[in-house]
Design a protein around this motif. Structure first.
Motif, PDB file in Angstrom:
ATOM      1  N   GLU A 228       1.022  -1.661  -0.146  1.00 32.87           N
ATOM      2  CA  GLU A 228      -0.095   0.324   0.194  1.00 32.87           C
ATOM      3  C   GLU A 228       0.975   1.612   0.315  1.00 32.87           C
ATOM      4  OE1 GLU A 228      -3.894   2.448  -0.556  1.00 32.87           O
ATOM      5  OE2 GLU A 228      -2.952   0.656  -0.351  1.00 32.87           O
ATOM      6  N   PHE A 229       1.921   0.928   0.908  1.00 31.86           N
ATOM      7  CA  PHE A 229       2.417   2.023   1.243  1.00 31.86           C
ATOM      8  C   PHE A 229       3.324   2.485  -0.669  1.00 31.86           C
ATOM      9  CE2 PHE A 229       7.161   3.849   1.299  1.00 31.86           C
ATOM     10  CZ  PHE A 229       6.687   5.116   1.920  1.00 31.86           C
ATOM     11  N   SER A 230       4.451   1.453  -1.631  1.00 32.66           N
ATOM     12  CA  SER A 230       4.339   1.978  -2.708  1.00 32.66           C
ATOM     13  C   SER A 230       3.032   2.428  -3.325  1.00 32.66           C
ATOM     14  CB  SER A 230       4.919   0.571  -3.344  1.00 32.66           C
ATOM     15  OG  SER A 230       5.851   0.282  -2.387  1.00 32.66           O
ATOM     16  N   LYS A 231       2.317   1.462  -3.336  1.00 31.42           N
ATOM     17  CA  LYS A 231       1.213   2.447  -4.549  1.00 31.42           C
ATOM     18  C   LYS A 231       1.363   3.563  -4.103  1.00 31.42           C
ATOM     19  CE  LYS A 231      -3.964   1.196  -5.210  1.00 31.42           C
ATOM     20  NZ  LYS A 231      -5.094   0.406  -4.580  1.00 31.42           N
ATOM     21  N   GLN A 232       0.650   4.172  -2.807  1.00 28.74           N
ATOM     22  CA  GLN A 232       0.403   5.089  -2.658  1.00 28.74           C
ATOM     23  C   GLN A 232       1.953   6.605  -3.403  1.00 28.74           C
ATOM     24  OE1 GLN A 232      -2.046   6.274  -1.330  1.00 28.74           O
ATOM     25  NE2 GLN A 232      -3.317   4.901  -1.072  1.00 28.74           N
ATOM     26  N   ARG A 233       2.982   6.140  -2.910  1.00 27.55           N
ATOM     27  CA  ARG A 233       3.250   6.409  -3.552  1.00 27.55           C
ATOM     28  C   ARG A 233       4.067   6.847  -5.040  1.00 27.55           C
ATOM     29  NH1 ARG A 233       8.858   3.548  -1.877  1.00 27.55           N
ATOM     30  NH2 ARG A 233       8.196   2.615  -3.548  1.00 27.55           N
TER      31      ARG A 233
END
Length: 201
Positions: free
Chosen positions: A80-85
């Protein structure tokens, strides 16, 4: 003491935390996030690596009280962190979304980084991040004990340096020990993730 902080985009509260309790213990035993592994408890193996305000740290060396009001990302929230980034340009100095010299993002955009209910607590049901998929495709996972720390560290490397040399990769992962793989498949995975990241830009 009571500690309030954000883990994988969610506000968390840990009660009755004693002064010597580590962030690792709080994550695993109080919040039910076992991804960060408890191995050496001396900051030597990297198995407990998480991102604290974006910076990879050994959570066994961070006192729980030090994370008051701060942001933690564990391997469970990495996808999720990577997706939001990727969507909002949140990340490294020259990250894929904002680029060097970016003026940042609006408050409304920043609010969208928070994980939605059902996301990032266990990581189940999430599409894998680039580095997670690369570890699978390159066969970089054997027993898996060191994998969460390696994933967090490799993701941070690729956020800062989208085209790392082998020396860059070795240096970035030098604090993460693996007893199974001999490291070559791990290096392959980071190379693969970097290549895919380059193709996506």
């Amino acid at each position: 003491m009571r500690v309030n902080f954000t883990v994988n985009g969610r506000q968390q509260e840990a009660d009755d935390v004693w002064e010597g309790e580590s962030l690792l213990y709080v994550l695993r035993e109080r919040l039910g996030l076992p991804g960060s592994k408890n191995a050496c408890e001396q900051g030597e193996c990297g198995s407990c690596t998480v991102r604290l305000d974006g910076v990879p740290v050994c959570s066994c060396l961070v006192a729980a009280g030090q994370v008051e009001g701060r942001d933690v990302v564990t391997v469970e929230g990495l996808a999720e962190f990577s997706k939001q980034r990727d969507e909002h340009g949140h990340g490294g100095a020259c990250g894929t979304g904002g680029g060097c010299g970016s003026k940042g993002v609006s408050l409304d955009a920043a609010k969208q980084w928070q994980a939605r209910p059902g996301d990032s607590q266990t990581g189940e049901g999430m599409e894998l991040s680039n580095i997670q998929q690369a570890f699978i495709d390159a066969g970089a996972v054997q027993c898996g004990f060191c994998t969460p720390g390696l994933l967090i560290q490799a993701d941070a490397l690729l956020e800062e340096n989208s085209s790392p040399s082998d020396q860059d990769i070795r240096e970035a992962l030098s604090g993460n020990l693996c007893r199974c793989t001999g490291y070559e498949k791990i290096l392959d995975a980071v190379r693969l993730a970097a290549a895919r990241q380059g193709e996506a830009v």
